[in-house]
Motif scaffolding. Structure first.
Motif, PDB file in Angstrom:
ATOM      1  N   SER A 128      28.987  38.428  39.468  1.00 36.36           N
ATOM      2  CA  SER A 128      28.055  38.779  38.400  1.00 36.36           C
ATOM      3  C   SER A 128      26.754  39.193  39.080  1.00 36.36           C
ATOM      4  N   PRO A 129      25.994  40.077  38.425  1.00 34.81           N
ATOM      5  CA  PRO A 129      24.743  40.531  39.061  1.00 34.81           C
ATOM      6  C   PRO A 129      23.841  39.346  39.413  1.00 34.81           C
ATOM      7  N   ILE A 131      36.190  49.223  46.301  1.00 33.30           N
ATOM      8  CA  ILE A 131      35.708  48.361  45.210  1.00 33.30           C
ATOM      9  C   ILE A 131      35.022  49.222  44.148  1.00 33.30           C
ATOM     10  N   MET A 132      34.212  50.187  44.609  1.00 32.10           N
ATOM     11  CA  MET A 132      33.480  51.017  43.651  1.00 32.10           C
ATOM     12  C   MET A 132      34.418  51.947  42.880  1.00 32.10           C
ATOM     13  N   ILE A 133      35.433  52.462  43.565  1.00 28.52           N
ATOM     14  CA  ILE A 133      36.293  53.438  42.888  1.00 28.52           C
ATOM     15  C   ILE A 133      37.364  52.752  42.032  1.00 28.52           C
ATOM     16  N   PHE A 134      37.872  51.625  42.529  1.00 28.00           N
ATOM     17  CA  PHE A 134      38.992  50.999  41.812  1.00 28.00           C
ATOM     18  C   PHE A 134      38.715  49.597  41.290  1.00 28.00           C
ATOM     19  N   GLY A 135      37.584  49.024  41.615  1.00 28.51           N
ATOM     20  CA  GLY A 135      37.284  47.653  41.197  1.00 28.51           C
ATOM     21  C   GLY A 135      37.088  47.542  39.689  1.00 28.51           C
ATOM     22  N   VAL A 136      37.371  46.346  39.163  1.00 29.34           N
ATOM     23  CA  VAL A 136      37.157  46.125  37.726  1.00 29.34           C
ATOM     24  C   VAL A 136      35.809  45.407  37.580  1.00 29.34           C
ATOM     25  N   PHE A 137      34.857  46.080  36.997  1.00 30.99           N
ATOM     26  CA  PHE A 137      33.508  45.524  36.891  1.00 30.99           C
ATOM     27  C   PHE A 137      33.275  44.811  35.561  1.00 30.99           C
ATOM     28  N   ASN A 138      34.075  45.157  34.582  1.00 29.65           N
ATOM     29  CA  ASN A 138      33.787  44.655  33.235  1.00 29.65           C
ATOM     30  C   ASN A 138      34.881  43.751  32.701  1.00 29.65           C
ATOM     31  N   VAL A 151      33.970  48.736  50.475  1.00 30.17           N
ATOM     32  CA  VAL A 151      32.969  48.956  49.416  1.00 30.17           C
ATOM     33  C   VAL A 151      33.361  50.171  48.566  1.00 30.17           C
ATOM     34  N   LEU A 152      33.834  51.216  49.236  1.00 32.23           N
ATOM     35  CA  LEU A 152      34.254  52.412  48.479  1.00 32.23           C
ATOM     36  C   LEU A 152      35.410  52.094  47.540  1.00 32.23           C
ATOM     37  N   ASP A 175      42.178  41.550  39.319  1.00 34.35           N
ATOM     38  CA  ASP A 175      41.727  41.930  37.975  1.00 34.35           C
ATOM     39  C   ASP A 175      42.420  43.180  37.446  1.00 34.35           C
ATOM     40  N   ARG A 176      42.918  44.013  38.335  1.00 40.33           N
ATOM     41  CA  ARG A 176      43.673  45.183  37.862  1.00 40.33           C
ATOM     42  C   ARG A 176      45.077  44.766  37.425  1.00 40.33           C
ATOM     43  N   ILE A 178      25.023  37.671  42.595  1.00 44.54           N
ATOM     44  CA  ILE A 178      24.758  38.488  43.788  1.00 44.54           C
ATOM     45  C   ILE A 178      23.305  38.283  44.217  1.00 44.54           C
TER      46      ILE A 178
END
Lengths: 320, 471
Positions: B5-6, B454-461, B451-452, B197-198, B9
């Protein structure tokens, strides 16, 4: 010290990569013809009748059929799972690149006013965050997303599951020089032919029925949408398609909600047309879920809607 | 405040930075304060409960030497905490106490997060002190830190007091600690956001809305759940280890490539290692030792009791009982056929046979996990029945792909394939990735790559918590 430089290099490389990726996604998504918001900005549709709302009008109303009945050009701007804020922004972008239609038929039901139904699909507007209108709507409707968007590429990363495929398709459309979407007039025929057990699951979840909750944010964007249309000289009609009758007993306050929608229509001096007396509402044969008719039901409903529109056009042309 | 969570972090960045700048002798007080804030953030009742338990165990440990009754009392109080916590977890309304004059309701949320893990550590501490394997800690602050060290507080790893408290006085943070810690943290985030999470929605779709699916769909969902749980929990552990390392502490690793196990007993040596070590040390070995005169039965009773306690620890209900019974049967069978199996594997010791063993063990674990994941015992039985009776779906796409992809659209299918591809690739290269992460050299390619991804395929929500947070 060596490690410090490595970390610094990694950080800057990542920043550059994110910036580049953001531009690439931006470009790709704007070139995807299947994304309505991209398509309506590239192509001049200039429809005279605009159908708008969530999945129900999207899967139920065929502009091709309407064109034949009414003699006017129509376009289906509806989108799956979209709430009023989502619809508002789509109408806003449609009007930016197209002539204002004469008539807007906008789907509104008690379900539309309840947060448990439909949603604001932020990812659809990710490339347009630089627009102040989009920015303010997203800030209000998806604050969780909004607090991340200043980080490069985060506007696409946050809902990447909904975006990656569209971005790849967008690049494909760009390289193939594709200009038309898969569904040219915006209408998507119902994908399901069989009854989907939605009502059974609903009854299991709410054996004593479900009471709709009126959401003020939804009301606000419904009003904004109507005002936007009126500012552009569009004659607005709100409508509700047939609802499967056997489901009504599980919605004790449906009538109260309908009355509130009618009050909004009255406030703006517009018509709220309900197709609740249609015969098809009595049988599952014409439905795939409580609100969505199947192909057979959709054809019948489009005919009724077409007849209604034709009559309304007639009234407008011959007021006496 | 979960690990992804922000707010967290920001929290962890500040904590690591401040801790690094502080002189070593002040660090433990700082980390202790941070731990208390972390626990209190869930709710103040959690903090009070944890502090009361900590004080109870700390002072009791000073009195239990040569006092068996007090020792048993201490064990009972901690064991009761685990049982009550799991009881609260399995009910929705909490427990209502009513006396003649006083009546009060304990809501389930008053019970602290991580109480099961935390109580196990207290039991270990009391046992170690009672059996004179360690001296009772004299400094309360150090003991509280052992209890509320925030990276391990929610879901472990379960640390024995001697393993952790000794690190408090020797807290050193080198650049290598920071690098390795960061790389581990990144690996944990990757496993959780990109893989676990995916996989979660597909698993939920089948396990929670199971009525119409075919056996093959259920079987695939059971496979995916085992893989999801592995990524989820090992991801959490990697994050905990990474954060601890950046704070100058070394925690036990919980996983050692468990999905490559060739026997169920090997699986349990590689899966949730810290918990299994605890069970082995404090339940299995004492039971086997007590029954040493009954050589053949002793290990079987040891297995039976260990999994019975493990069941109570995981949750009170028929699903966990069935899960435990499955593993008792597997392990008893392995124990009874050890000799024959050893001879067999010596005769057929090639990679093909090894793969076959891995496949069998994976299937056995997945089968037991149907009980572990199902919402009720009836649901689990229904799912197993569909595997047995209605295996092949009528329509491959609508029957298999659509339910697991959670939708019948191209985009859902695309997401499913990406998830499976990433998961398979990760499992194939897991050892190599592990070597990169645990090296003390900073690896730019690894950092940028993860990091890439996570940003392209990560589940943020997703909003999903870690699976083991419920225990």
């Amino acid at each position: 010290m060596k490690n410090f430089y490595k970390i610094l290099i990694s950080f800057f490389l990542l920043l550059v990569l994110f910036y580049g990726l953001e531009k690439l996604y931006d470009f790709a998504l704007r070139h995807n013809c299947n994304i309505k918001i991209a398509y309506i900005q590239k192509e001049k549709i200039n429809a005279e009748i605009l159908i708008h709302g969530p999945c129900e009008p999207l899967w139920m109303i065929s502009p091709e059929k309407l064109d034949r009945i009414t003699g006017l050009k129509s376009y289906n701007l509806a989108l799956t799972h979209s709430d009023f804020a989502d619809n508002y922004l789509h109408l806003y972008y449609y009007l930016k690149n197209n002539n204002a239609p004469k008539y807007l038929f906008f789907y509104v039901t008690p379900e539309s006013m309840d947060l448990n139904y439909n949603t604001f699909n932020t990812y659809r507007f990710a490339p347009y965050l630089d627009n102040p209108t989009v920015d303010s709507v997203i800030k209000e409707c998806d604050s969780n997303f909004y607090k991340w968007v200043r980080i490069p590429f985060m506007r696409y990363a946050f809902y990447n599951k909904n975006i990656n495929f569209d971005a790849i398709q967008g690049m494909k459309h760009y390289f193939n020089n594709r200009k038309k979407p898969y569904y040219v007039n915006g209408y998507e025929p119902p994908f399901q032919v069989k009854w989907d057990n939605h009502l059974e699951n609903f009854i299991q979840l709410y054996p004593h029925g479900y009471r709709f909750e009126w959401n003020n944010l939804r009301e606000k964007y419904l009003c904004k949408l109507i005002e936007l249309a009126k500012q552009n000289g569009i004659k607005v009609y709100l409508f509700e398609s047939p609802v499967l009758k056997e489901a009504l007993q599980y919605q004790p306050n449906r009538e109260v909600m309908v009355n509130r929608i009618k009050a909004i229509a009255t406030k703006y001096g517009i018509v709220f047309k309900q197709f609740d007396n249609m015969k098809i509402a009595e049988s599952r044969e014409y439905f795939m879920s409580t609100l969505n008719t199947n192909l057979k039901g959709s054809r019948i409903f489009t005919d009724s809607l077409g007849a209604f529109i034709k009559a309304e056009i007639g009234k407008a042309n011959h007021p006496e | 405040m979960t690990f992804i969570s922000p707010l967290f972090i920001l929290f962890i960045t500040i904590v690591i930075f401040v801790n690094y700048l502080l002189p070593p002798r002040f660090r433990y007080v700082f980390i202790l304060s941070v731990g208390l804030v972390f626990v209190g953030f869930f709710n103040i009742e959690s903090l009070i409960a944890v502090l009361l338990f900590t004080l109870f165990n700390f002072y009791l440990a000073k009195l239990i030497l040569n006092n068996r009754a007090l020792f048993i009392f201490g064990l009972a109080v901690n064991a009761l905490a685990i049982i009550l916590f799991n009881y609260f977890n399995s009910t929705t309304n909490g427990l209502h106490f009513s006396f003649t004059l006083i009546s009060f309701q304990i809501d389930k949320f008053i019970v602290a997060f991580g109480l099961s893990f935390y109580s196990m550590q207290n039991i270990a501490y009391l046992t170690e002190v009672y059996s004179k394997r360690m001296i009772a800690e004299t400094k309360l602050a150090k003991y509280v830190l052992y209890s509320v060290f925030f990276p391990k507080f929610i879901s472990g790893p379960v640390m024995l007091p001697v393993e952790f408290i000794s690190q408090i006085d020797n807290n050193v943070i080198t650049n290598n600690n920071l690098i390795r810690g960061f790389q581990l943290l990144l690996l944990g985030v990757f496993k959780k956001m990109v893989l676990a999470d995916r996989l979660a929605p597909g698993v939920c779709s089948v396990f929670d809305y199971h009525s119409n699916y075919s056996g093959l769909t259920t079987l695939v969902a059971a496979y995916l759940f085992t893989i999801q749980m592995y990524f989820d929990f090992s991801g959490y552990t990697n994050m905990a280890l990474g954060m601890a390392e950046m704070l100058g502490f070394k925690l036990k690793d919980n996983f050692n490539f468990p999905l490559r196990s060739t026997s169920v007993s090997e699986f349990w040596r590689r899966w949730h290692i810290s918990l299994i070590s605890w069970f082995t040390k404090y339940i299995y070995y004492p039971v086997v030792f007590r029954l040493r005169d009954y050589k053949k039965i002793a290990p079987l009773i040891g297995i039976l009791l260990t999994f019975f306690v493990s069941m109570i620890w995981h949750g009170i209900g028929f699903t966990f009982l069935a899960w435990a019974v499955c593993h008792i049967i597997y392990l008893c069978f392995e124990s009874l056929t050890r000799k024959a199996r050893t001879e067999f594997s010596e005769r057929f010791n090639n990679s093909l046979c090894k793969m076959l063993y891995i496949f069998i063990v994976f299937n056995l674990v997945c089968f037991s996990n149907i009980f572990f994941r199902a919402n009720s015992f009836d649901t689990a039985l229904h799912l197993i029945k569909t595997i047995g009776c209605n295996f092949i779906p009528d329509n491959f796409y609508n029957g298999l792909i659509a339910p697991i992809a959670v939708g019948g659209h191209q985009i859902d299918e695309f997401n499913l394939y990406i998830t499976i591809l990433l998961s398979v690739l990760f499992l194939l290269f897991e050892r190599r990735i592990g070597n990169i992460v645990s090296s003390e050299r900073i690896n730019i390619k690894y950092i940028i790559g993860s990091v890439l991804l996570i940003m392209i395929f990560g589940v943020f929500n997703s909003g999903t918590r870690f699976i083991y947070m419920q225990f």
